[in-house]
Design a protein around this motif. Structure first.
Motif, PDB file in Angstrom:
ATOM      1  N   VAL A  25     -11.477  -8.249  -6.411  1.00 28.06           N
ATOM      2  CA  VAL A  25     -10.242  -8.124  -5.872  1.00 28.06           C
ATOM      3  C   VAL A  25     -10.355  -9.231  -4.504  1.00 28.06           C
ATOM      4  O   VAL A  25     -11.464  -9.640  -4.346  1.00 28.06           O
ATOM      5  N   ASP A  87      -5.576  -7.192  -6.871  1.00 31.62           N
ATOM      6  CA  ASP A  87      -6.379  -7.138  -8.188  1.00 31.62           C
ATOM      7  C   ASP A  87      -6.650  -8.782  -8.396  1.00 31.62           C
ATOM      8  O   ASP A  87      -5.591  -9.644  -8.765  1.00 31.62           O
ATOM      9  N   PHE A 116      -5.647   3.977  -2.861  1.00 31.22           N
ATOM     10  CA  PHE A 116      -5.787   3.057  -3.865  1.00 31.22           C
ATOM     11  C   PHE A 116      -4.745   3.703  -5.148  1.00 31.22           C
ATOM     12  O   PHE A 116      -4.901   4.876  -5.328  1.00 31.22           O
ATOM     13  N   MET A 120      -7.133   1.484  -9.794  1.00 33.21           N
ATOM     14  CA  MET A 120      -8.141   1.274  -8.898  1.00 33.21           C
ATOM     15  C   MET A 120      -9.205   2.398  -9.090  1.00 33.21           C
ATOM     16  O   MET A 120     -10.222   2.010  -8.530  1.00 33.21           O
ATOM     17  N   SER A 123     -13.281   2.499 -10.152  1.00 36.00           N
ATOM     18  CA  SER A 123     -13.558   1.303 -10.643  1.00 36.00           C
ATOM     19  C   SER A 123     -14.328   0.234  -9.894  1.00 36.00           C
ATOM     20  O   SER A 123     -14.443   0.496  -8.586  1.00 36.00           O
ATOM     21  N   ALA A 125     -13.609  -2.274  -8.696  1.00 36.81           N
ATOM     22  CA  ALA A 125     -12.535  -2.858  -8.001  1.00 36.81           C
ATOM     23  C   ALA A 125     -12.478  -1.968  -6.640  1.00 36.81           C
ATOM     24  O   ALA A 125     -12.413  -2.450  -5.441  1.00 36.81           O
ATOM     25  N   SER A 126     -12.299  -0.676  -6.719  1.00 39.87           N
ATOM     26  CA  SER A 126     -12.273   0.138  -5.493  1.00 39.87           C
ATOM     27  C   SER A 126     -13.830  -0.062  -4.603  1.00 39.87           C
ATOM     28  O   SER A 126     -13.582   0.013  -3.559  1.00 39.87           O
TER      29      SER A 126
END
Length: 227
Positions: A25, A87, A116, A120, A123, A125-126
């Motif tokens: 991200v 993202d 989120f 997300m 994941s 990414a989070s």
């Protein structure tokens, strides 16, 4: 025992309104006009998480105009200081989070207002989005204390705090009234003495070799703190 000795301490700078880049991200200062359409779809669209707003003091929003006005207000704020999560693969805005209760004189800062989108959640990414703020708060700005607070009934947020390495300090009973309901607030922190092994665990967890070809973690974040 209370330590009354004088600290060799100088105030830290406040967080800058500037992007932060990760592997999964990119965090950009909230821009209601540029990010609004994506955020509306991620947070309010047909595939959004219906429980997302349950423990936040605002939302959900019945109309796009109300959502846009809310975003514009958050964009103008310095505390909380909001970031949009972009993202890295799709280049789309997929969530929000912020610094808040920013106290440079004391070296204390909080991460919160986390919203989120469903894609997300749970994941890499989070986790990386929060890590980018944690790293900036502790390493780049030099804060002594990083806080996380949530409604004690918000089991997802409590679990997240524990997974990320925060230590629970207590429960503030009847701390607030949110959306007509009592809020007991669970209080968590990381202090500078806690930080080095927590930082190391994040670095090792986020390494490319900790994820398989499908993007699934090989070892949990908590395991790296235990090893």
């Amino acid at each position: 025992m209370t330590d009354d000795s004088l600290l060799d301490w100088k105030p830290v700078p406040p967080p800058p309104r500037a992007p932060l880049d990760g592997r999964f991200v990119r965090l950009e200062p909230l821009d209601a006009q540029r990010h609004g359409e994506d955020l509306w779809l991620a947070l309010q669209g047909p595939d959004s998480d219906s429980a997302l707003w349950d423990y936040l003091p605002y939302g959900p929003f019945a109309e796009r105009s109300a959502f846009d006005a809310w975003l514009a207000g958050k964009q103008a704020s310095d505390d909380p200081l909001f970031f949009t999560v972009i993202d890295a693969a799709s280049k789309r805005a997929v969530g929000l989070l912020s610094f808040l209760r920013i106290a440079p004189a004391d070296g204390c800062i909080e991460i919160g207002h986390i919203a989120f989108g469903r894609a997300m959640q749970r994941s890499p990414a989070s986790t990386e989005a929060i890590w980018l703020l944690m790293r900036q708060a502790m390493d780049e700005l030099g804060n002594r204390r990083l806080e996380w607070k949530c409604n004690a009934r918000n089991a997802r947020s409590v679990r997240a705090a524990e997974r990320l390495g925060f230590t629970q300090e207590g429960l503030f009973r009847q701390h607030a009234v949110i959306k007509g309901q009592n809020r007991d607030t669970a209080w968590f922190s990381i202090i500078d003495g806690d930080w080095p092994p927590i930082r190391e665990a994040f670095v090792r967890w986020l390494a490319a070799d900790n994820f398989d070809e499908l993007g699934q973690q090989r070892r949990r974040l908590e395991e790296f703190r235990e090893s």
